[in-house]
Design an enzyme around this catalytic site. Structure first.
Site, PDB file in Angstrom:
ATOM      1  N   GLU A  74      10.983 133.278 -15.686  1.00 27.82           N
ATOM      2  CA  GLU A  74      10.303 133.950 -16.778  1.00 27.82           C
ATOM      3  C   GLU A  74       9.466 132.984 -17.582  1.00 27.82           C
ATOM      4  O   GLU A  74       9.795 131.815 -17.718  1.00 27.82           O
ATOM      5  CB  GLU A  74      11.335 134.602 -17.697  1.00 27.82           C
ATOM      6  CG  GLU A  74      12.059 135.714 -16.967  1.00 27.82           C
ATOM      7  CD  GLU A  74      12.965 136.500 -17.872  1.00 27.82           C
ATOM      8  OE1 GLU A  74      13.421 137.560 -17.435  1.00 27.82           O
ATOM      9  OE2 GLU A  74      13.210 136.069 -19.006  1.00 27.82           O
ATOM     10  N   CYS A 112      19.556 126.174 -14.020  1.00 28.24           N
ATOM     11  CA  CYS A 112      19.644 124.861 -14.664  1.00 28.24           C
ATOM     12  C   CYS A 112      21.009 124.257 -14.370  1.00 28.24           C
ATOM     13  O   CYS A 112      22.005 124.971 -14.281  1.00 28.24           O
ATOM     14  CB  CYS A 112      19.464 125.013 -16.174  1.00 28.24           C
ATOM     15  SG  CYS A 112      19.408 123.439 -17.059  1.00 28.24           S
ATOM     16  N   CYS A 131      24.787 123.517 -20.586  1.00 30.00           N
ATOM     17  CA  CYS A 131      24.997 123.655 -22.035  1.00 30.00           C
ATOM     18  C   CYS A 131      25.763 124.968 -22.294  1.00 30.00           C
ATOM     19  O   CYS A 131      25.401 126.018 -21.761  1.00 30.00           O
ATOM     20  CB  CYS A 131      23.668 123.645 -22.780  1.00 30.00           C
ATOM     21  SG  CYS A 131      22.773 122.090 -22.565  1.00 30.00           S
ATOM     22  N   GLY A 149      15.506 125.912 -17.306  1.00 23.85           N
ATOM     23  CA  GLY A 149      15.572 124.645 -16.599  1.00 23.85           C
ATOM     24  C   GLY A 149      15.399 123.417 -17.470  1.00 23.85           C
ATOM     25  O   GLY A 149      15.039 123.497 -18.645  1.00 23.85           O
ATOM     26  N   GLU A 150      15.684 122.274 -16.867  1.00 25.93           N
ATOM     27  CA  GLU A 150      15.535 120.985 -17.545  1.00 25.93           C
ATOM     28  C   GLU A 150      14.315 120.292 -16.924  1.00 25.93           C
ATOM     29  O   GLU A 150      14.383 119.798 -15.792  1.00 25.93           O
ATOM     30  CB  GLU A 150      16.823 120.166 -17.348  1.00 25.93           C
ATOM     31  CG  GLU A 150      16.707 118.704 -17.731  1.00 25.93           C
ATOM     32  CD  GLU A 150      16.171 118.459 -19.145  1.00 25.93           C
ATOM     33  OE1 GLU A 150      16.620 119.114 -20.099  1.00 25.93           O
ATOM     34  OE2 GLU A 150      15.276 117.603 -19.281  1.00 25.93           O
ATOM     35  N   SER A 183      10.512 119.733 -23.641  1.00 21.71           N
ATOM     36  CA  SER A 183      11.824 119.753 -24.296  1.00 21.71           C
ATOM     37  C   SER A 183      12.887 119.306 -23.306  1.00 21.71           C
ATOM     38  O   SER A 183      12.937 119.781 -22.178  1.00 21.71           O
ATOM     39  CB  SER A 183      12.115 121.182 -24.777  1.00 21.71           C
ATOM     40  OG  SER A 183      13.369 121.247 -25.402  1.00 21.71           O
ATOM     41  N   SER A 235      16.855 118.258 -27.446  1.00 23.66           N
ATOM     42  CA  SER A 235      17.843 119.257 -27.879  1.00 23.66           C
ATOM     43  C   SER A 235      19.116 118.524 -28.276  1.00 23.66           C
ATOM     44  O   SER A 235      19.834 118.022 -27.427  1.00 23.66           O
ATOM     45  CB  SER A 235      18.112 120.233 -26.733  1.00 23.66           C
ATOM     46  OG  SER A 235      16.932 120.972 -26.468  1.00 23.66           O
ATOM     47  N   LEU A 236      19.377 118.466 -29.561  1.00 29.69           N
ATOM     48  CA  LEU A 236      20.465 117.616 -30.067  1.00 29.69           C
ATOM     49  C   LEU A 236      21.749 118.406 -30.321  1.00 29.69           C
ATOM     50  O   LEU A 236      22.794 118.115 -29.746  1.00 29.69           O
ATOM     51  CB  LEU A 236      19.992 116.912 -31.346  1.00 29.69           C
ATOM     52  CG  LEU A 236      20.842 115.730 -31.793  1.00 29.69           C
ATOM     53  CD1 LEU A 236      20.811 114.600 -30.786  1.00 29.69           C
ATOM     54  CD2 LEU A 236      20.361 115.224 -33.159  1.00 29.69           C
ATOM     55  N   ASN A 259      20.829 132.616 -30.238  1.00 34.99           N
ATOM     56  CA  ASN A 259      20.647 133.966 -29.689  1.00 34.99           C
ATOM     57  C   ASN A 259      21.862 134.326 -28.863  1.00 34.99           C
ATOM     58  O   ASN A 259      22.052 133.767 -27.778  1.00 34.99           O
ATOM     59  CB  ASN A 259      19.403 134.006 -28.804  1.00 34.99           C
ATOM     60  CG  ASN A 259      18.152 133.878 -29.635  1.00 34.99           C
ATOM     61  OD1 ASN A 259      17.871 134.721 -30.470  1.00 34.99           O
ATOM     62  ND2 ASN A 259      17.424 132.795 -29.432  1.00 34.99           N
TER      63      ASN A 259
END
Ligand code: SAH
Length: 372
Positions: free
Chosen positions: A103, A123, A127, A172-173, A204, A226-227, A302
């Site tokens: 997407e 991914c 996370c 994805g990364e 990112s 992304s922390l 979300n």
């Protein structure tokens, strides 16, 4: 892993130098390759009218056209579904040749139209608050598939609308798919390609330390990290890659990055109710980022089915932001966009599951989607 790439390669998977080599090998002078490259872009405009083919490259000698036709295809990504949210956000569901679905999201805000791009199908980063992580990694996207999202999005926009910003914050990364990402960034930023300023592109990452330096050495794009946590114990739990690159190493690497003047690293921080949103967390975050040229983007979590996390209440997000400001840290709150079409961060897979049945029918979209 899903099926491997088709036998005839998409010409957009190749770097310019490779096209050049092939053309020279086929007996053409190298300036022809440059012509092909510009044609790649012109051809993408033709795809808006669904008419991209080597036959249309009339400037090229017939023999070369034949050579290209025999060895390559010009792919275009078929749009399986388009959903439009009340706030103007549009989600493009794209079905790839091997059946994988990805997407891209078009997000209009004041004065900007941002495209959120996927770099992998699924991914591997795991996370725990991210819906895409539930899929695991299906496969890397090829350059033509990543670039094709830009072309597909442009095709959706009217005459008066144009994409202004590009963020690799979809599925994805991106830094785990660096060979394809770097070719994509080449084609996006090069004059022979799309000619987009790298300042308008943000990559990112969850924090793949060695690749961060590589990225900023190769490209002058913006970096977002992304922390989400200020202690290793919590970050290990939220973003397991932290076990490999713990906070001290991540922040140390950020300090050493080859940054353009006046540029800042953006740190993304998803606000999870009762998990990472206390006043202490905010103070630790200020301290952690104090040595850096940083800005923080606070993101509303979300929720998706199967997740036990809850979004922090707005008041707590605002208190958190105020503490960061007192610590001299720039912090913005990212409003969630396209919620009625599940287009928001980390929801892409959840959205696909929710829309699983609509693969054969355009009319069974959930929650009153307007489809086109
Ligand atoms: N892998 C990259 C880019 C894709 S994720 C990265 O980790 O940065 C893009 C952003 O969406 C990340 O900041 C990620 O933490 C965030 N995100 C993922 N799931 C989310 C969710 N359910 N709610 C809000 N943000 C989410």
């Amino acid at each position: 892993m899903a099926a491997s790439a088709p036998t005839v390669r998409d010409i957009r998977d190749l770097a310019l130098a490779e096209i050049e080599e092939l053309v020279i090998a086929a007996g053409e002078r190298s300036f022809r390759a440059k012509q092909i490259a510009s044609w790649l872009w012109i051809a993408s405009w033709l795809w808006r009218r669904r008419a991209g083919s080597f036959d249309e490259m009339r400037e090229l000698p017939l023999a070369l056209r034949q050579f290209l036709k025999q060895n390559f295809k010009i792919g275009s990504l078929p749009l399986a579904h388009l959903a439009r949210a009340a706030d103007g956000t549009r989600k493009l569901l794209i079905r790839l040749a091997d059946g994988e679905q990805i997407e891209s999201v078009i997000i209009p805000t004041e004065g900007r139209v941002t495209l959120c791009i996927s770099s992998q199908a699924g991914c591997a980063m795991g996370c725990t608050f991210c819906a895409t992580a539930l899929m695991g990694l299906h496969r890397n996207l090829g350059t033509a598939e990543i670039l094709g999202q830009v072309i597909a999005a442009r095709r959706q926009l009217g005459e008066e609308e144009a994409l202004t910003n590009y963020v690799f914050m979809g599925m994805g990364e991106p830094l785990a798919n660096y060979p394809r990402l770097s070719r994509t960034l080449d084609a996006m930023t090069a004059e022979w390609g799309m000619g987009i300023s790298p300042r308008r592109i943000t990559v990112s990452t969850v924090g793949l330390v060695p690749m961060m330096e590589r990225l900023l050495t190769d490209f002058q794009v913006n970096l977002a990290v992304s922390l989400h946590a200020t202690t290793d114990a919590l970050r290990d739990r939220l973003a397991p890659i932290n076990k490999r690159y713990p906070l001290a190493e991540l922040i140390g690497a950020c300090r050493a990055l080859p940054m353009q003047r006046r540029r800042r690293i953006m740190f993304e921080y998803v606000m999870l109710d009762g998990v990472n949103d206390s006043a202490d967390d905010a103070r630790r975050l200020s301290k952690l980022l104090a040595p850096l040229r940083a800005k923080v983007n606070l993101i509303f979590f979300n929720p998706f089915s199967g997740s036990s996390f809850k979004p922090s209440p707005r008041a707590r997000v605002e208190d958190f932001q105020a503490i960061l400001h007192r610590g001299n840290l720039t912090a913005t709150i990212r409003e969630s966009r396209g919620q009625d079409i599940a287009a928001a961060c980390g929801q892409l897979y959840a959205a696909q599951r929710g829309a699983g049945e609509k693969q054969t029918s355009r009319d069974s979209s959930p929650r009153g989607l307007r489809t086109e």
